[in-house]
Motif scaffolding. Structure first.
Motif, PDB file in Angstrom:
ATOM      1  N   UNK A   2       8.005   6.239  -7.818  1.00  0.00           N
ATOM      2  CA  UNK A   2       8.548   7.111  -8.852  1.00  0.00           C
ATOM      3  C   UNK A   2       7.785   7.680  -9.722  1.00  0.00           C
ATOM      4  N   UNK A   3       6.848   6.826 -10.319  1.00  0.00           N
ATOM      5  CA  UNK A   3       5.639   7.444 -11.171  1.00  0.00           C
ATOM      6  C   UNK A   3       4.853   8.527 -10.509  1.00  0.00           C
ATOM      7  N   UNK A   4       4.421   8.245  -9.457  1.00  0.00           N
ATOM      8  CA  UNK A   4       3.621   9.549  -8.603  1.00  0.00           C
ATOM      9  C   UNK A   4       4.401  10.694  -8.381  1.00  0.00           C
ATOM     10  N   UNK A   5       5.805  10.400  -8.284  1.00  0.00           N
ATOM     11  CA  UNK A   5       6.565  11.524  -7.776  1.00  0.00           C
ATOM     12  C   UNK A   5       6.704  12.432  -9.192  1.00  0.00           C
ATOM     13  N   UNK A   6       6.923  11.724 -10.191  1.00  0.00           N
ATOM     14  CA  UNK A   6       7.324  12.526 -11.531  1.00  0.00           C
ATOM     15  C   UNK A   6       6.081  12.802 -12.058  1.00  0.00           C
ATOM     16  N   UNK A   7       4.932  12.861 -11.827  1.00  0.00           N
ATOM     17  CA  UNK A   7       3.816  13.563 -12.185  1.00  0.00           C
ATOM     18  C   UNK A   7       3.579  14.828 -11.195  1.00  0.00           C
ATOM     19  N   UNK A   8       4.187  14.989  -9.974  1.00  0.00           N
ATOM     20  CA  UNK A   8       3.760  16.304  -9.397  1.00  0.00           C
ATOM     21  C   UNK A   8       2.474  16.050  -8.756  1.00  0.00           C
ATOM     22  N   UNK A   9       2.101  17.148  -7.730  1.00  0.00           N
ATOM     23  CA  UNK A   9       0.986  17.086  -6.869  1.00  0.00           C
ATOM     24  C   UNK A   9      -0.329  17.863  -7.800  1.00  0.00           C
ATOM     25  N   UNK A  10       0.055  18.873  -8.523  1.00  0.00           N
ATOM     26  CA  UNK A  10      -0.893  19.573  -9.084  1.00  0.00           C
ATOM     27  C   UNK A  10      -1.048  19.220 -10.478  1.00  0.00           C
ATOM     28  N   UNK A  11      -2.454  18.803 -10.704  1.00  0.00           N
ATOM     29  CA  UNK A  11      -2.386  18.324 -12.258  1.00  0.00           C
ATOM     30  C   UNK A  11      -2.331  19.576 -12.983  1.00  0.00           C
TER      31      UNK A  11
ATOM     32  N   UNK B 239      -5.117  14.548  -5.174  1.00  0.00           N
ATOM     33  CA  UNK B 239      -3.879  14.224  -6.005  1.00  0.00           C
ATOM     34  C   UNK B 239      -4.450  12.619  -6.475  1.00  0.00           C
ATOM     35  N   UNK B 240      -5.323  12.065  -6.229  1.00  0.00           N
ATOM     36  CA  UNK B 240      -5.860  10.877  -6.940  1.00  0.00           C
ATOM     37  C   UNK B 240      -5.990  10.667  -8.282  1.00  0.00           C
ATOM     38  N   UNK B 241      -5.813  11.930  -8.991  1.00  0.00           N
ATOM     39  CA  UNK B 241      -5.877  11.927 -10.384  1.00  0.00           C
ATOM     40  C   UNK B 241      -4.746  10.982 -10.951  1.00  0.00           C
ATOM     41  N   UNK B 242      -3.683  10.872  -9.983  1.00  0.00           N
ATOM     42  CA  UNK B 242      -2.287  10.300 -10.719  1.00  0.00           C
ATOM     43  C   UNK B 242      -2.950   8.588 -10.842  1.00  0.00           C
ATOM     44  N   UNK B 243      -3.866   8.124 -10.009  1.00  0.00           N
ATOM     45  CA  UNK B 243      -4.303   6.784 -10.063  1.00  0.00           C
ATOM     46  C   UNK B 243      -5.593   6.494 -11.138  1.00  0.00           C
ATOM     47  N   UNK B 244      -5.860   7.474 -11.555  1.00  0.00           N
ATOM     48  CA  UNK B 244      -7.332   7.436 -12.461  1.00  0.00           C
ATOM     49  C   UNK B 244      -6.924   6.988 -14.036  1.00  0.00           C
ATOM     50  N   UNK B 245      -7.832   6.471 -14.797  1.00  0.00           N
ATOM     51  CA  UNK B 245      -7.789   6.140 -16.122  1.00  0.00           C
ATOM     52  C   UNK B 245      -6.761   7.155 -17.016  1.00  0.00           C
TER      53      UNK B 245
ATOM     54  N   UNK C 230       0.090  -2.809 -12.606  1.00  0.00           N
ATOM     55  CA  UNK C 230       0.352  -3.558 -11.723  1.00  0.00           C
ATOM     56  C   UNK C 230       1.900  -3.423 -11.375  1.00  0.00           C
ATOM     57  N   UNK C 231       2.257  -1.913 -11.154  1.00  0.00           N
ATOM     58  CA  UNK C 231       3.630  -1.574 -10.775  1.00  0.00           C
ATOM     59  C   UNK C 231       4.004  -1.969  -9.338  1.00  0.00           C
ATOM     60  N   UNK C 232       5.118  -2.336  -9.170  1.00  0.00           N
ATOM     61  CA  UNK C 232       5.989  -2.958  -7.565  1.00  0.00           C
ATOM     62  C   UNK C 232       5.800  -1.293  -7.248  1.00  0.00           C
ATOM     63  N   UNK C 233       6.185  -1.584  -5.752  1.00  0.00           N
ATOM     64  CA  UNK C 233       5.941  -0.260  -4.886  1.00  0.00           C
ATOM     65  C   UNK C 233       7.395   0.958  -5.475  1.00  0.00           C
ATOM     66  N   UNK C 234       8.373   0.608  -5.530  1.00  0.00           N
ATOM     67  CA  UNK C 234       9.236   1.462  -6.052  1.00  0.00           C
ATOM     68  C   UNK C 234       9.080   2.063  -7.501  1.00  0.00           C
ATOM     69  N   UNK C 235       8.420   1.541  -8.513  1.00  0.00           N
ATOM     70  CA  UNK C 235       8.288   1.817  -9.671  1.00  0.00           C
ATOM     71  C   UNK C 235       6.901   2.716  -9.559  1.00  0.00           C
ATOM     72  N   UNK C 236       5.893   2.565  -8.688  1.00  0.00           N
ATOM     73  CA  UNK C 236       4.638   3.415  -8.293  1.00  0.00           C
ATOM     74  C   UNK C 236       5.037   4.605  -7.866  1.00  0.00           C
TER      75      UNK C 236
ATOM     76  N   UNK D 196       0.941  -1.186  -0.174  1.00  0.00           N
ATOM     77  CA  UNK D 196       0.092   0.052   0.039  1.00  0.00           C
ATOM     78  C   UNK D 196       0.932   1.291  -0.093  1.00  0.00           C
ATOM     79  N   UNK D 197       0.769   2.100  -1.210  1.00  0.00           N
ATOM     80  CA  UNK D 197       1.623   3.232  -0.975  1.00  0.00           C
ATOM     81  C   UNK D 197       0.738   4.300  -0.893  1.00  0.00           C
ATOM     82  N   UNK D 198       1.274   5.323   0.087  1.00  0.00           N
ATOM     83  CA  UNK D 198       0.427   6.395   0.128  1.00  0.00           C
ATOM     84  C   UNK D 198       0.597   7.504  -0.709  1.00  0.00           C
ATOM     85  N   UNK D 199      -0.448   7.585  -1.493  1.00  0.00           N
ATOM     86  CA  UNK D 199      -0.419   8.603  -2.865  1.00  0.00           C
ATOM     87  C   UNK D 199      -1.049   9.848  -2.408  1.00  0.00           C
TER      88      UNK D 199
END
Length: 257
Positions: A221-230, A199-205, A213-219, A191-194
């Motif tokens: 990294x992906x969340x961080x790369x998107x930033x927090x403000x869409x 900020x939940x737009x980062x896990x939307x379609x 199905x990303x492992x934790x480290x990849x997920x 469970x990764x604190x997103x």
């Protein structure tokens, strides 16, 4: 201090809980199977009445009930119905339900295949779960929306297993988030604190983490790369990705429910 935290527990057997599931589709059914297998008491409801859930009850071990009964069952409530049907839920659904009971929202926005255009979601100012939260009148926790139901049912693994699938968990209520993250871990996923619900737009379609199905480290990294403000550019990109995916499904004759 890391931007994202992963739930880690020495034991994977939480105290048996009472869990209500509103929605008996693919995700609701998968959760019912797994949660009952872990020893939790599960009530499950749909819009057509408990008498239509006999076969599902036999398969999952869950108890068919009405939506109001599911909402009042106990420790955690899961709302897992098509987004377009959220406003049709009873307005008093959570009346009398203690404020510390987490409400999980698993919804996704499919404007072409199922939901039609929801004007509040077209601008990118609101996330799906913020919209759901407004209609439910309760804080929600966003999780289980970006994983296939079959993978949710079948691909959970013990903590520490290499390549263990990670699931993003977004919410504004820290205590509710931690309780849900512990449940995600018990189900066999990191469970990764997103971050916040906004900020939940980062896990939307349409986003990179949706259905991958990303492992934790990849997920993380992906969340961080998107930033927090869409940004408007991100909103347009992910909406285009989703539209293309829906058109592909439509061409294959897939119907969502």
């Amino acid at each position: 201090m890391p931007l994202y935290k992963i739930a880690t527990h020495e034991t994977h057997n939480l105290t048996a809980m009472n869990i209500g599931i509103i929605g008996a589709g693919h995700i609701g059914s998968a959760l019912a199977v797994r949660l009952t297998s872990l020893g939790h008491s599960v009530y499950i409801a749909n819009s057509r009445g408990p008498e239509t859930l006999t076969d599902l009850a036999r398969k999952t071990g869950a108890t068919p009930v009405t939506p109001r009964e599911a909402a009042r069952h106990g420790d955690i409530v899961v709302v897992t119905i098509p987004l377009i049907n959220i406003p049709d839920l009873p307005k008093d659904l959570f009346e009398g339900v203690p404020a510390d009971v987490p409400v999980i929202d698993t919804s996704n926005y499919y404007p072409l295949l199922r939901d039609g255009q929801i004007s509040e979601l077209e601008s990118g100012d609101l996330t799906e779960s913020e919209w759901v939260q407004q209609h439910l009148g309760r804080p929600v926790v966003k999780v289980f929306n970006n994983i296939y139901a079959a993978h949710l049912e079948q691909k959970g693994q013990p903590a520490g297993t290499p390549g263990r699938i990670a699931l993003p968990v977004a919410a504004d209520d820290a205590a509710a988030k931690q309780k849900v993250m512990a449940l995600v871990d018990e189900l066999g996923f990191d469970a990764v604190d997103a971050g916040s619900l906004h900020e939940s737009w980062r896990q939307q379609p349409g986003t990179p983490s949706y259905g991958t199905d990303m492992p934790a480290a990849e997920l993380q990294q992906n969340l961080a790369s998107l930033g927090t403000q869409r940004t408007p550019e991100q909103h347009a990109e992910f909406a285009a990705n989703q539209a293309a995916a829906e058109k592909h499904l439509e061409a294959q004759g897939v119907k969502l429910k």
